[in-house]
Design a protein around this motif. Structure first.
Motif, PDB file in Angstrom:
ATOM      1  N   LEU A 166       0.839  -1.208   0.000  1.00 22.91           N
ATOM      2  CA  LEU A 166       0.000   0.000   0.000  1.00 22.91           C
ATOM      3  C   LEU A 166       0.867   1.248   0.000  1.00 22.91           C
ATOM      4  CD1 LEU A 166      -2.691  -0.929   2.676  1.00 22.91           C
ATOM      5  CD2 LEU A 166      -3.112  -0.545   0.240  1.00 22.91           C
ATOM      6  N   THR A 167       0.397   2.286  -0.673  1.00 21.33           N
ATOM      7  CA  THR A 167       1.105   3.568  -0.678  1.00 21.33           C
ATOM      8  C   THR A 167       0.168   4.652  -0.164  1.00 21.33           C
ATOM      9  OG1 THR A 167       0.382   4.282  -2.859  1.00 21.33           O
ATOM     10  CG2 THR A 167       2.310   2.819  -2.788  1.00 21.33           C
ATOM     11  N   GLU A 168       0.709   5.837   0.008  1.00 22.40           N
ATOM     12  CA  GLU A 168      -0.085   7.009   0.427  1.00 22.40           C
ATOM     13  C   GLU A 168      -1.283   7.195  -0.505  1.00 22.40           C
ATOM     14  OE1 GLU A 168       0.530   9.790   2.787  1.00 22.40           O
ATOM     15  OE2 GLU A 168       1.613   8.164   3.786  1.00 22.40           O
ATOM     16  N   ALA A 190      -7.509   6.602   0.367  1.00 22.48           N
ATOM     17  CA  ALA A 190      -8.958   6.699   0.139  1.00 22.48           C
ATOM     18  C   ALA A 190      -9.530   5.314  -0.150  1.00 22.48           C
ATOM     19  CB  ALA A 190      -9.250   7.650  -1.012  1.00 22.48           C
ATOM     20  N   LEU A 191      -8.787   4.525  -0.904  1.00 20.79           N
ATOM     21  CA  LEU A 191      -9.235   3.179  -1.257  1.00 20.79           C
ATOM     22  C   LEU A 191      -9.354   2.294  -0.014  1.00 20.79           C
ATOM     23  CD1 LEU A 191      -9.878   1.073  -3.456  1.00 20.79           C
ATOM     24  CD2 LEU A 191      -7.412   0.660  -3.664  1.00 20.79           C
ATOM     25  N   THR A 192      -8.382   2.344   0.863  1.00 20.77           N
ATOM     26  CA  THR A 192      -8.433   1.495   2.068  1.00 20.77           C
ATOM     27  C   THR A 192      -9.567   1.959   2.984  1.00 20.77           C
ATOM     28  OG1 THR A 192      -6.632   2.810   3.003  1.00 20.77           O
ATOM     29  CG2 THR A 192      -6.043   0.708   2.012  1.00 20.77           C
ATOM     30  N   HIS A 226     -15.219   1.018   5.081  1.00 23.72           N
ATOM     31  CA  HIS A 226     -16.615   1.459   5.127  1.00 23.72           C
ATOM     32  C   HIS A 226     -17.530   0.470   4.430  1.00 23.72           C
ATOM     33  CE1 HIS A 226     -16.551   5.364   7.127  1.00 23.72           C
ATOM     34  NE2 HIS A 226     -15.301   5.405   6.725  1.00 23.72           N
ATOM     35  N   THR A 227     -17.050  -0.117   3.341  1.00 22.99           N
ATOM     36  CA  THR A 227     -17.856  -1.122   2.636  1.00 22.99           C
ATOM     37  C   THR A 227     -18.051  -2.351   3.528  1.00 22.99           C
ATOM     38  OG1 THR A 227     -17.005  -0.344   0.518  1.00 22.99           O
ATOM     39  CG2 THR A 227     -17.989  -2.537   0.549  1.00 22.99           C
ATOM     40  N   ALA A 228     -16.988  -2.761   4.200  1.00 21.72           N
ATOM     41  CA  ALA A 228     -17.073  -3.909   5.114  1.00 21.72           C
ATOM     42  C   ALA A 228     -18.096  -3.631   6.214  1.00 21.72           C
ATOM     43  CB  ALA A 228     -15.700  -4.190   5.722  1.00 21.72           C
TER      44      ALA A 228
END
Ligand code: 5GP
Ligand code: ZN
Length: 114
Positions: free
Chosen positions: A54-56, A60-62, A67-69
């Motif tokens: 993972l990068t900076e 937003a994706l993480t 939130h989806t979980a």
């Protein structure tokens, strides 16, 4: 997209999965070997092999994955309690090298997981 990646094949629709949710960035589907009455995975559509990759730019994706979980856990009747897990690398128990958040619920879960 990584050609040899199982979850990229699910994203592409080349391997079937019991989908719960899909948008431009994530997809959620039931785990093929459920470890609880509710056990689904939330994954990014973008191929990211491990949490270490993972990068900076993925912040937003993480956040969207979490939130989806949370939203799907509620939809699956798990608001009383559930667990999310992300395994990293062999020592962390990872077997599919495309990051995914496990969501487990509707049974008593214990700690430590073993
Ligand atoms: P990991 O061990 O990498 O944290 O979790 C990988 C998860 O993917 C496991 O819980 C496993 O049951 C699930 N899995 C592996 N292959 C498939 C598949 O083809 N379809 C689905 N729906 N789940 C899979
Ligand atoms: Zn992949």
């Amino acid at each position: 997209m990584s050609v040899d990646c199982l979850f990229c094949k699910i994203v592409a629709g080349d391997i079937p999965a019991r989908k719960l949710y899909e948008d431009d960035h994530v997809i959620a589907f039931h785990d093929i070997a459920p470890q609880a009455p509710v056990h689904f995975l939330v994954i990014p559509k973008k191929h990211i092999a491990t949490l270490n990759d993972l990068t900076e730019d993925d912040k937003a994706l993480t956040g969207h994955i979490v939130h989806t979980a949370q939203r799907l856990a509620k939809e699956q009747g798990c608001e009383e309690g559930f667990r999310v897990v992300m395994n990293c690398n062999e020592l962390g128990g990872q077997t599919v090298y495309h990051i995914h958040m496990h969501v487990l619920g509707q049974r008593q879960l214990h700690w430590p997981p073993g």
